[in-house]
Design an enzyme around this catalytic site. Structure first.
Site, PDB file in Angstrom:
ATOM      1  N   HIS A 189      99.864 -34.583  23.083  1.00  0.00           N
ATOM      2  CA  HIS A 189     100.542 -33.540  23.845  1.00  0.00           C
ATOM      3  C   HIS A 189     101.864 -34.146  24.298  1.00  0.00           C
ATOM      4  O   HIS A 189     101.875 -35.119  25.071  1.00  0.00           O
ATOM      5  CB  HIS A 189      99.695 -33.099  25.035  1.00  0.00           C
ATOM      6  N   GLU A 241     102.643 -35.251  27.916  1.00  0.00           N
ATOM      7  CA  GLU A 241     101.725 -36.176  28.584  1.00  0.00           C
ATOM      8  C   GLU A 241     102.131 -37.580  28.153  1.00  0.00           C
ATOM      9  O   GLU A 241     101.790 -38.028  27.055  1.00  0.00           O
ATOM     10  CB  GLU A 241     100.286 -35.833  28.226  1.00  0.00           C
ATOM     11  N   GLU A 274      92.153 -39.644  30.135  1.00  0.00           N
ATOM     12  CA  GLU A 274      93.133 -38.954  30.970  1.00  0.00           C
ATOM     13  C   GLU A 274      93.603 -39.961  32.013  1.00  0.00           C
ATOM     14  O   GLU A 274      92.825 -40.413  32.859  1.00  0.00           O
ATOM     15  CB  GLU A 274      92.500 -37.735  31.630  1.00  0.00           C
TER      16      GLU A 274
END
Length: 476
Positions: free
Chosen positions: A119, A122, A317
């Protein structure tokens, strides 16, 4: 950390025929001048200086490429730089390979990968992978742990899978920008074939490049780095009744291993293990979650790796803010440094070996599985007859099958060998086999959906269903 000095610099030729540089760097002419190679030397020195000066800032496409080329120029013996394809806008998808044998697979040495920035908005993973590269190359032959890690592991690092999305993110934002998607507006983490339902999307160039890469290497363990939360998420991301999704959890046959992998990262991270989440949003006990339990996701990369790539992948994450200010990058690196290294070590969990025929020749495409945990797409040996199975310490029965011949079963006692940088070795030799197994691959269809439909039709036990599916694939 300062980079190690660059060794092997050639001395000038002398009038009496003294040593000259290797043919790749023709610095000196027969008359003692070096005009012809001055440009080459200057270019190499520039690349090396770039590799030595990695700052805590965001590196855009040209800077990132220059840095990777600089590292390879400074450390050619332990690095290999290549592009696995191009983005929609034509940017290279760079991968730097590190290890004692960086250019090719070596029997017995497992393949590991980190992928970041799929992404485009990110961004933390993109930068900390550059600092991981710097740490690995400068620590080699200085730090005994890193030296053994690189001598016994082939590590592939892709700092950005979505360079177009990163470049399109003109205004950094903590929550959402259009840079998440590739140039065609597609979410790359919804763009892979799915094992649970038909994913009716157009496969993007970046996705296809990664699929080809997975097919061409023998990856054993992987992680993809994201932002927007602080948690280690593991397979499955999607699910159905066969994997227990009706209870809000989609369980893989290797659920215990995935939990261990997620905890390895979380517990070695500075704060992830606390599981407090972000801004009073959903907490994650021990800093981990089953992907499906968090939210169902169709077409994700980690499920694709596990089902069709024979590679255990988790999603990391790493930041509550997707695109944080650059002055926070140094702290993110400190928070993740130990976890990144400890996670790589887990590629040496379990058991590995070769399957050979009566003449000692490798048998590719032989099925090798641990009894009681069959994969919907059976795990097979590579072209060198190798297999790698990630398993926690314990006693297992390993089943090796060459279609048309009697299976071989061997009981193994597995210990935690990650500190020794080598999984347990267990080979199989089929004395009656002298032919190469036929090439085989699982169709990129929703295998678990087909299994669920079969279950609804005849309602046998899950074990019989999985075994039936495995046998159909074997003899198809």
């Amino acid at each position: 950390m300062k980079p190690a000095s660059v060794r092997g610099r050639a001395r000038p030729a002398t009038g009496d025929g003294g040593p000259r540089p290797a043919s790749g760097l023709q610095l000196w002419k027969s008359d003692g001048t070096m005009r012809a190679a001055a440009g080459d030397v200057l270019a190499i020195l520039c690349l090396v200086s770039l590799a030595a000066a990695l700052d805590f800032k965001y590196h855009h496409a040209e800077e990132l490429e220059a840095y990777l080329k600089g590292v390879h120029a400074a450390y050619p013996a332990i690095t290999h730089l290549h592009s696995i394809g191009r983005s929609v806008e034509g940017r290279d998808l760079w991968v730097l390979v590190l290890g004692r044998f960086p250019t090719h697979h070596k029997i017995g040495i497992p393949e590991f990968k980190y992928v970041a920035n799929m992404h485009g908005d990110e961004t933390v993973g993109r930068e900390i992978l550059l600092h991981l590269i710097d740490f690995l190359v400068t620590s080699y032959r200085h730090d005994p742990i890193i030296t053994r890690l690189l001598n016994n592991t082939r590590i592939h690092i892709m700092p950005t899978m979505n360079p177009d999305g990163f470049e399109a993110t003109k205004v950094p934002d903590c929550y959402y920008t259009r840079g998440r998607y590739n140039k065609n507006g597609e979410d790359l983490n919804r763009n892979f074939p799915d094992a649970f339902e038909n994913n009716n999307v157009s496969i993007q160039p970046e996705t296809q490049a990664v699929m080809n890469w997975i097919k061409n290497e023998t990856f054993v363990l992987s992680a993809n780095l994201h932002g927007g939360a602080l948690v280690a998420s593991y397979t499955f991301d999607n699910g159905n009744s066969v994997t227990g999704s009706l209870k809000g959890y989609s369980r893989s046959p290797d659920d215990d291993v995935f939990i261990h992998l997620a905890k390895t990262y979380s517990f070695n991270h500075a704060i992830m293990y606390k599981g407090t989440g972000c801004d009073n949003r959903q907490p994650f006990p021990e800093g981990i979650t089953n992907g499906y339990s968090w939210y169902p996701l169709e077409g994700g990369m980690q499920d694709y790796n596990y089902v069709w790539g024979q590679c255990f992948e988790i999603t990391l994450e790493l930041s509550c803010c997707k695109y944080p200010p650059a002055d926070q990058l140094k702290k993110f690196w400190r928070d993740n440094k130990v976890a990144l290294i400890e996670y790589i070590k887990q590629v040496h969990l379990g058991v590995k070996g070769q399957v050979t025929d009566k003449n000692g020749n490798p048998i590719p495409n032989a099925i090798v599985e641990a009894k009681g945990r069959p994969h919907i797409c059976p795990y097979r040996t590579n072209e060198q007859g190798e297999y790698f199975l990630l398993l926690l310490p314990g006693t297992y029965v390993i089943n090796a099958t060459v279609p048309g011949f009697k299976p071989m079963l061997k009981t193994v006692e597995i210990h935690d060998n990650t500190g020794n940088f080598s999984a347990l070795k267990q080979d199989f030799s089929f004395s009656e086999v002298s032919i190469r197994s036929q090439a085989a691959s699982c169709p990129k269809t929703p295998l678990y959906q087909e299994l669920e439909q079969a279950s609804a039709a005849v309602k046998p036990t899950l074990h019989v269903l999985v075994l039936t599916t495995v046998m159909l694939v074997i003899f198809k």
